[in-house]
Design a protein around this motif. Sequence first.
Motif, PDB file in Angstrom:
ATOM      1  N   LEU A 363       0.806  -1.218   0.000  1.00 58.06           N
ATOM      2  CA  LEU A 363       0.000   0.000   0.000  1.00 58.06           C
ATOM      3  C   LEU A 363       0.842   1.272   0.000  1.00 58.06           C
ATOM      4  CD1 LEU A 363      -2.859  -0.995   2.464  1.00 58.06           C
ATOM      5  CD2 LEU A 363      -2.672  -1.390   0.003  1.00 58.06           C
ATOM      6  N   GLU A 364       2.141   1.145  -0.273  1.00 61.37           N
ATOM      7  CA  GLU A 364       2.954   2.335  -0.452  1.00 61.37           C
ATOM      8  C   GLU A 364       2.513   3.062  -1.722  1.00 61.37           C
ATOM      9  OE1 GLU A 364       5.573  -1.034   1.232  1.00 61.37           O
ATOM     10  OE2 GLU A 364       4.111  -0.794  -0.373  1.00 61.37           O
ATOM     11  N   ASP A 365       2.995   4.274  -1.915  1.00 63.37           N
ATOM     12  CA  ASP A 365       2.668   5.011  -3.129  1.00 63.37           C
ATOM     13  C   ASP A 365       3.218   4.275  -4.350  1.00 63.37           C
ATOM     14  OD1 ASP A 365       1.777   7.832  -4.254  1.00 63.37           O
ATOM     15  OD2 ASP A 365       3.665   7.299  -5.233  1.00 63.37           O
ATOM     16  N   ALA A 366       2.409   4.143  -5.383  1.00 59.36           N
ATOM     17  CA  ALA A 366       2.806   3.375  -6.563  1.00 59.36           C
ATOM     18  C   ALA A 366       4.058   3.950  -7.230  1.00 59.36           C
ATOM     19  CB  ALA A 366       1.654   3.311  -7.560  1.00 59.36           C
ATOM     20  N   GLU A 367       4.166   5.259  -7.305  1.00 62.76           N
ATOM     21  CA  GLU A 367       5.333   5.863  -7.943  1.00 62.76           C
ATOM     22  C   GLU A 367       6.607   5.585  -7.158  1.00 62.76           C
ATOM     23  OE1 GLU A 367       5.439   7.132 -10.954  1.00 62.76           O
ATOM     24  OE2 GLU A 367       3.313   6.590 -11.067  1.00 62.76           O
ATOM     25  N   ASP A 368       6.495   5.558  -5.833  1.00 59.77           N
ATOM     26  CA  ASP A 368       7.653   5.217  -5.013  1.00 59.77           C
ATOM     27  C   ASP A 368       8.098   3.780  -5.268  1.00 59.77           C
ATOM     28  OD1 ASP A 368       7.740   7.736  -3.844  1.00 59.77           O
ATOM     29  OD2 ASP A 368       6.492   7.139  -2.139  1.00 59.77           O
ATOM     30  N   LEU A 369       7.132   2.896  -5.423  1.00 57.59           N
ATOM     31  CA  LEU A 369       7.459   1.490  -5.693  1.00 57.59           C
ATOM     32  C   LEU A 369       8.081   1.328  -7.078  1.00 57.59           C
ATOM     33  CD1 LEU A 369       4.255  -0.184  -4.179  1.00 57.59           C
ATOM     34  CD2 LEU A 369       6.572  -0.207  -3.215  1.00 57.59           C
ATOM     35  N   ILE A 370       7.574   2.060  -8.047  1.00 63.61           N
ATOM     36  CA  ILE A 370       8.158   2.018  -9.392  1.00 63.61           C
ATOM     37  C   ILE A 370       9.596   2.528  -9.361  1.00 63.61           C
ATOM     38  CG2 ILE A 370       8.041   3.086 -11.682  1.00 63.61           C
ATOM     39  CD1 ILE A 370       4.955   2.904 -11.412  1.00 63.61           C
ATOM     40  N   ASP A 371       9.837   3.620  -8.649  1.00 61.73           N
ATOM     41  CA  ASP A 371      11.205   4.149  -8.524  1.00 61.73           C
ATOM     42  C   ASP A 371      12.121   3.125  -7.870  1.00 61.73           C
ATOM     43  OD1 ASP A 371      10.454   6.528  -9.684  1.00 61.73           O
ATOM     44  OD2 ASP A 371      10.237   7.612  -7.788  1.00 61.73           O
ATOM     45  N   ASP A 372      11.610   2.399  -6.903  1.00 65.46           N
ATOM     46  CA  ASP A 372      12.413   1.382  -6.221  1.00 65.46           C
ATOM     47  C   ASP A 372      12.797   0.265  -7.181  1.00 65.46           C
ATOM     48  OD1 ASP A 372      13.663   0.066  -4.056  1.00 65.46           O
ATOM     49  OD2 ASP A 372      11.857  -1.109  -3.660  1.00 65.46           O
ATOM     50  N   LEU A 373      11.857  -0.203  -7.979  1.00 61.92           N
ATOM     51  CA  LEU A 373      12.153  -1.255  -8.956  1.00 61.92           C
ATOM     52  C   LEU A 373      13.117  -0.754 -10.023  1.00 61.92           C
ATOM     53  CD1 LEU A 373       8.570  -2.738  -9.361  1.00 61.92           C
ATOM     54  CD2 LEU A 373      10.537  -3.878  -8.311  1.00 61.92           C
ATOM     55  N   ARG A 374      12.938   0.479 -10.449  1.00 64.74           N
ATOM     56  CA  ARG A 374      13.809   1.050 -11.476  1.00 64.74           C
ATOM     57  C   ARG A 374      15.262   1.091 -10.991  1.00 64.74           C
ATOM     58  NH1 ARG A 374      11.203   5.486 -12.227  1.00 64.74           N
ATOM     59  NH2 ARG A 374      10.045   4.858 -14.088  1.00 64.74           N
ATOM     60  N   GLN A 375      15.481   1.550  -9.778  1.00 66.89           N
ATOM     61  CA  GLN A 375      16.847   1.634  -9.269  1.00 66.89           C
ATOM     62  C   GLN A 375      17.440   0.241  -9.045  1.00 66.89           C
ATOM     63  OE1 GLN A 375      18.316   0.960  -6.044  1.00 66.89           O
ATOM     64  NE2 GLN A 375      16.408  -0.003  -5.285  1.00 66.89           N
ATOM     65  N   ALA A 376      16.607  -0.729  -8.623  1.00 67.70           N
ATOM     66  CA  ALA A 376      17.110  -2.091  -8.420  1.00 67.70           C
ATOM     67  C   ALA A 376      17.530  -2.722  -9.741  1.00 67.70           C
ATOM     68  CB  ALA A 376      16.044  -2.947  -7.739  1.00 67.70           C
ATOM     69  N   LEU A 377      16.778  -2.462 -10.795  1.00 68.38           N
ATOM     70  CA  LEU A 377      17.140  -2.972 -12.118  1.00 68.38           C
ATOM     71  C   LEU A 377      18.450  -2.358 -12.604  1.00 68.38           C
ATOM     72  CD1 LEU A 377      13.577  -2.912 -13.681  1.00 68.38           C
ATOM     73  CD2 LEU A 377      14.978  -4.968 -13.458  1.00 68.38           C
ATOM     74  N   ILE A 378      18.628  -1.073 -12.351  1.00 71.72           N
ATOM     75  CA  ILE A 378      19.877  -0.393 -12.761  1.00 71.72           C
ATOM     76  C   ILE A 378      21.062  -0.948 -11.999  1.00 71.72           C
ATOM     77  CG2 ILE A 378      21.114   1.817 -12.699  1.00 71.72           C
ATOM     78  CD1 ILE A 378      18.378   3.169 -13.220  1.00 71.72           C
ATOM     79  N   VAL A 379      20.922  -1.084 -10.687  1.00 73.26           N
ATOM     80  CA  VAL A 379      22.021  -1.613  -9.865  1.00 73.26           C
ATOM     81  C   VAL A 379      22.367  -3.038 -10.269  1.00 73.26           C
ATOM     82  CG1 VAL A 379      22.677  -2.294  -7.527  1.00 73.26           C
ATOM     83  CG2 VAL A 379      21.541  -0.104  -7.906  1.00 73.26           C
ATOM     84  N   ALA A 380      21.356  -3.864 -10.481  1.00 74.03           N
ATOM     85  CA  ALA A 380      21.594  -5.258 -10.870  1.00 74.03           C
ATOM     86  C   ALA A 380      22.300  -5.331 -12.220  1.00 74.03           C
ATOM     87  CB  ALA A 380      20.273  -6.018 -10.918  1.00 74.03           C
ATOM     88  N   LYS A 381      21.877  -4.498 -13.147  1.00 75.69           N
ATOM     89  CA  LYS A 381      22.500  -4.480 -14.468  1.00 75.69           C
ATOM     90  C   LYS A 381      23.976  -4.111 -14.359  1.00 75.69           C
ATOM     91  CE  LYS A 381      20.127  -2.533 -17.737  1.00 75.69           C
ATOM     92  NZ  LYS A 381      19.518  -1.525 -18.662  1.00 75.69           N
TER      93      LYS A 381
END
Length: 391
Positions: A363-381
């Motif tokens: 139930l966190e803000d959707a945009e915050d969750l999207i930003d979290d996934l985006r940064q995790a994908l960048i770091v993993a890459k």
Amino acid sequence: MKEQTQLLNYIPVDELTGSIAVPIYQTSTFVQEAPGVHKGFDYARSNNPTRKVLEDLAAKLENGKNGFAFSSGLAAIDAVVKLLSAGDEIIAVDDIYGGAFRLFTQVYEKFGISVTYVDATDSQNVADAISAKTKLIWIESPTNPTLKISDLRAIGTIAKANEILFCVDNTFASPIAQKPIDFGADIVVHSATKYISGHSDLIAGLVITANDDLGAKIKFIQNASGAILGPFDSWLVIRGIETLSLRIKQHAENAQKIAEYLQSEDLIANVYYPGLPTHHNHGIAKSQQKYFGGVIAFDLKTDDKELASAIVSNTKLFKLAESLGGVKSLCCLPCEMTHKSIPREKRYASGVVDSLIRLSVGLEDAEDLIDDLRQALIVAKENVLIATDSI
């Protein structure tokens, strides 16, 4: 009556005191007026007033006749399987929860109950698998973790025509989004650990039956086997149910936004979410679910387990943990966590590849969750792909 109003109206005011909150009857036994003469309660394994409120509430939520609360979702599943006898057969959805697979194959197969797994997204596959020994059809819809959707009405018709019990694990949808008994199910089960309680603070299971005859059989098994839910945990589940419809709506809204975002990421091969028009059986999901749920799965173009592991290990808002359905977002790698007990070849056959990641959107803000996934994908890459010269 509106959904949330109706839900709250289902929860009774305590007749004895007028308490707006359901009391916790933390007792093991009940004083009797005379031998066998009591107020409907004699021993807490057999019945408890707090648990009874939850069980009645569960039946109402699923449009069923009877509800039963168990100490875990697997205890609930176990009670349903105990309706069968040696020589009977279960037809089960192929993309099945790992714990149910383990119970079916490692516990009940040795007692002579066989299991045939089919792709139930096509109801004809279920019909074709039926034999003279088939006594139970076991469906998850949506499934765990690839979110497959089965046509419950069609399978219910098949089950009825062949006089076979039809059970639906409705954990991923919740009774707010979908009521399988309305589509012909005889039994519904839930891991109430998930959406129904909703706060990741207890373990519980529910069984709801469509008729009193089945209810009497499940009641006997519950009492005879003893895997009942305690009064305090029953109270916690009731408290969670008070906000269930509000939470499910927000889970689904957040998940829809995140699923649409994930489709734009170049590392990702497939996004599995029933709310996407690209999802196989999206039309069926739309016809039988009010909401599409809060779980999303996706896999990677490289099917690289190391890369997938790096993604789930570098999220900040999405916590790396098993389970789902709570207010806080979770992520997991099923091949190493929830579905590790399923052989690799069977996992792959049902779509659970090594790079598959499951998200439980909170139930966190959707945009915050999207930003979290985006940064995790960048770091993993950066940490995995570049280090191995994969790009």
